[in-house]
Design an enzyme around this catalytic site. Structure first.
Site, mmCIF file in Angstrom:
data_model
loop_
_atom_site.group_PDB
_atom_site.id
_atom_site.type_symbol
_atom_site.label_atom_id
_atom_site.label_comp_id
_atom_site.label_asym_id
_atom_site.label_seq_id
_atom_site.Cartn_x
_atom_site.Cartn_y
_atom_site.Cartn_z
ATOM 1 N NE ARG A 111 -3.160 -2.437 3.038
ATOM 2 C CZ ARG A 111 -2.715 -3.651 3.373
ATOM 3 N NH1 ARG A 111 -1.409 -3.860 3.511
ATOM 4 N NH2 ARG A 111 -3.549 -4.643 3.571
ATOM 5 N NE ARG B 83 -26.284 -13.180 -3.708
ATOM 6 C CZ ARG B 83 -27.592 -13.192 -3.957
ATOM 7 N NH1 ARG B 83 -28.409 -13.802 -3.105
ATOM 8 N NH2 ARG B 83 -28.077 -12.613 -5.026
ATOM 9 C CG ASP C 112 -32.015 -13.790 -4.827
ATOM 10 O OD1 ASP C 112 -30.789 -13.993 -4.918
ATOM 11 O OD2 ASP C 112 -32.608 -13.635 -3.739
ATOM 12 C CG ASP D 264 -37.342 -15.176 -6.632
ATOM 13 O OD1 ASP D 264 -36.225 -14.636 -6.541
ATOM 14 O OD2 ASP D 264 -38.051 -15.424 -5.646
ATOM 15 C CG ASP E 250 -29.476 -10.467 1.316
ATOM 16 O OD1 ASP E 250 -28.990 -10.066 0.260
ATOM 17 O OD2 ASP E 250 -30.355 -11.340 1.388
#
Length: 757
Positions: free
Chosen positions: A431, A539, A555, A557, A644
């Site tokens: 860094r 995911r 997702d 749906d 989530d």
């Protein structure tokens, strides 16, 4: 006339003889006549009547300003060399890089021996390492080793002093002369000299030490850490007193100090002189003699008055109501006052000559502190008055950033130490000082991801970069796609119709094989299938297939139109460091149950945007997988829809900002997607009401499935808050809706006509 000249000559000659006999002995002592002017300066003062004075002091003591406890620099250096024989160690000469090549940067902590005492503070340090992503239980994989012997307090008068350390460490088969070992120390030496001696030979070990002297410090090898108390929190820690990007109110005092005044011994010179700058108005300098067992034996005429004035002011009130705080040396070079001033947004004025500042290898202290000289104490008031208001504000904001990024907890102090060492192993991927000294800080910027500022979501505005103009749609599928009527196929068609879509990646999280390529719809953008492992955390894995900065997480749906996707993407380009999406939830503190609560009810406030339909930067995939320890990812895989929450918590912890909600169509077809489960208990099918922004929400608490899901989410919140040490989520009431911005043109000319339907 001749007689007059003769008298003048005789008078001049007599005057010269008198001057020679009575004053010549004095004049000959000056270097001007002896030709040894430089030598006379070095030996100043040379008293002309020293032959008449009897010396009662050792000549060496005269060089110590009358304090026999203060060692000369040469003596301190000699004491250091006797204790640390490898004083010229560098990473290239005293560190085995080959141990880090196969398994990367892994850290092994020695197992605790039965009956071996460990202080509370050292226990926190060991716990921080064991909870980090670098910890390993296998010494064969380790790049760095940490002793289980408590080496923090090496004052042999302390009750926590561990004896016979040399004998113990020589018996460790992994010691290897200290090579690839890291030793932590907070207190070294003892009364009266308080030298840097540890009482054992550290060999080739790296020393992470508080109150480091620049003469003893081995640049590029040792690490200077701050002195912190045993009450310092393990993780989280209290936030600074100044909010990010806020302007503090005008402070009552310009410069303050309140602390002990050492009457004798090391450190007494500076603290005894602090009363000279006190004016009782905007400069408050208070000292007390009332400390130690025999302070009354050494008290002087100032002590009684100083003790009375000392009790008139509260220390915390002075800290929070002053612009600058004096941080003088104590018995050692560092003090607790340094971190206290940082947290209070009181700009530290350092009076500790020879102190190697904490993490100075990475931190630019010139942007957050005023480094003064003990010899120029009286010039400090005029110096701080000359600092411009805009620079004072910049100093104050930088103190808050540094406190929150590196010093607010033991975890951050330890992790900063480890990251500095890790950067030394690969200088080409380390860094820069800019990354260490700019939000969000070096701990949250992974050099393995990139070293280019434009690849991170934090620096676009500062450097004129902009995120890519395309996005990758990342769809998580858990059921077979058999016909065009199924939601996933409609979703692919809607997303591929966006002018900003670069590619579609489907994560197939089912044991059954994906449908053949002929059954997937034709689209104008490339479509690829990735076989997942059946874990919820998959995911957020940094797949190489994702090439764009923006990721649209979906997702299978989810029901969205092309116009909704386009609008959300343009909003995200204005907030690339945040999560921008459609379905939202919120958290709250349940005082009755004493825990964090979670609700999916539609309220004014929101703090979570579900990743069932959300944009975010792809860097968060790397941060999720590589920054967070494996234990948190295992937590996600074991609790429904916890991924989530964890992603939102992670982004909020990095940015200190809430997510952004964008609204959907006024009217949309509501329907619950009919999914064919991969298998019983498959990880991956979110509960109803969470899968899609268009799916109906079930009533909370009704039905065993809904109650179980809600309980799991609350458990997830509690465990994440415990791991971070605080609740990072930030609430907001912001919603962005293009329909609210009416214009006086035809509906056909509106930019998002589909959202009006």
């Amino acid at each position: 006339m001749q007689t007059r000249k003769k008298y003048i000559f005789l008078t001049f000659l007599a005057s010269w003889l008198l001057l020679f006999f009575f004053g010549g002995d004095q004049l000959r002592r000056f270097a001007f006549f002896s030709g040894r002017k430089a030598e006379a300066r070095r030996s100043w003062p040379r008293w002309t009547d020293q032959s008449l004075l009897k010396s009662f002091a050792d000549p060496e003591e005269l060089q110590r300003d009358g304090d026999p406890s203060l060692l000369s620099p040469r003596e301190r250096r000699a004491a250091w060399l006797s204790a640390y024989r490898s004083s010229r160690c560098r990473m290239e000469t005293c560190f085995d890089f080959s141990r880090c090549e196969r398994h990367g940067f892994k850290v092994f902590t020695y197992p605790q021996e039965r009956g071996q005492p460990v202080s509370e503070t050292y226990g926190k340090i060991l716990s921080s390492i064991e909870r980090s992503r670098y910890h390993t239980l296998n010494p064969e994989e380790a790049c760095l080793f940490i002793l289980s012997i408590d080496t923090l307090d090496r004052d042999h008068l302390s009750g926590q002093y561990v004896r016979d350390v040399d004998e113990k460490i020589r018996g460790f088969p992994l010691w290897n002369g200290g090579r690839n070992h890291l030793i932590f120390n907070l207190y070294s030496g003892t009364w009266p000299s308080y030298s840097g001696e540890l009482g054992f030979d550290i060999g080739h070990a790296i020393l992470a030490k508080a109150s480091f002297d620049t003469e003893s410090f081995r640049p590029g090898f040792d690490i200077s850490i701050p002195l912190f108390s045993k009450e310092h929190p393990q993780r989280g820690g209290d936030r600074g007193w100044l909010s990010q990007d806020s302007v503090p109110p005008k402070k009552k005092y310009l410069l303050v100090f309140k602390g002990k005044r050492y009457l004798t011994g090391i450190g007494s010179g500076t603290r005894n002189a602090l009363h000279h700058i006190h004016n009782g108005h905007d400069i408050i300098s208070l000292t007390t003699c009332k400390h130690g067992k025999d302070w009354e034996k050494h008290k002087d005429t100032r002590c009684d008055k100083d003790n009375v004035d000392y009790e008139r002011f509260d220390y915390q009130e002075l800290l929070h109501n002053s612009t600058f705080c004096i941080v003088p040396r104590g018995r050692r070079l560092g003090s607790f006052r340094f971190l206290e001033a940082l947290q209070a947004a009181c700009i530290p004025v350092l009076l500790s000559d020879g102190w190697e500042l904490p993490f100075a290898e990475a931190i630019d202290w010139g942007r957050a502190a005023v480094v003064g000289s003990e010899r120029l104490l009286l010039q400090i008031p005029s110096a701080v008055r000359c600092i411009r208001p805009e620079r004072v504000l910049a100093f104050q904001q930088q103190t808050q950033f540094l406190w929150d990024a590196y010093f607010s907890s033991v975890d951050k102090i330890v992790h900063t130490t480890l990251e500095i060492i890790k950067d030394r192993l690969s200088p080409h991927r380390s860094r820069s000082r800019f990354l260490w000294n700019t939000l969000p800080g070096g701990l949250l910027v992974l050099p393995d991801f990139s070293t280019h500022l434009g690849d991170f979501p934090f620096y676009y505005l500062q450097h004129g970069y902009s995120p890519s103009k395309k996005f990758t749609a990342f769809i998580r599928a858990v059921s077979q796609a058999g016909s065009l009527s199924q939601p996933i196929l409609r979703l692919i068609q809607a997303v591929s119709g966006s002018q900003y879509c670069a590619q579609i990646v489907v994560l197939w999280s089912c044991e059954k094989p994906p449908p053949p390529s002929g059954k997937w719809p034709q689209s104008a953008v490339p479509l690829s299938i990735i076989q997942g492992r059946g874990k919820l955390s998959d995911r957020f894995f940094p797949f190489e297939a994702i090439q764009t900065d923006a990721v649209l997480s979906l997702d299978e749906d989810t029901s969205l139109s092309t116009s909704e996707v386009d609008f959300a993407f343009l909003v995200w380009r204005s907030f690339p460091e945040r999560i921008v999406g459609f379905p939202t939830q919120s958290h709250f503190w349940d005082a009755e149950q004493g825990r964090w609560g979670y609700t999916s009810k539609w309220t004014n406030e929101l703090s979570i945007v579900l990743t069932a339909a959300a944009f975010y930067h792809r860097y968060y995939h790397s941060l999720f997988t590589e920054y967070l320890p494996a234990a948190l990812r295992e937590l996600v895989d074991g609790l429904a829809a916890c991924e989530d929450i964890l992603m939102n918590v992670l982004v909020a912890a990095v940015t200190k900002l809430p997510p952004v909600k964008v609204t959907q169509r006024k009217q949309h077809k509501e329907g619950v997607a009919q999914q064919a489960e991969c298998r019983d208990g498959a990880a991956g099918t979110p509960p109803a009401g969470q899968r899609s922004p268009s799916a109906p929400r079930p009533a909370e608490g009704k039905g065993s499935a809904g109650s179980r899901s809600l309980s799991q989410r609350q458990d997830c919140l509690d465990q994440l808050a415990d791991w971070f040490g605080y609740m990072p989520l930030v609430s907001s009431q912001l919603r962005l809706d293009p329909v609210l911005f009416k214009d006086q043109v035809s509906v056909l000319r509106k930019k998002y006509p589909g959202l009006e339907k």
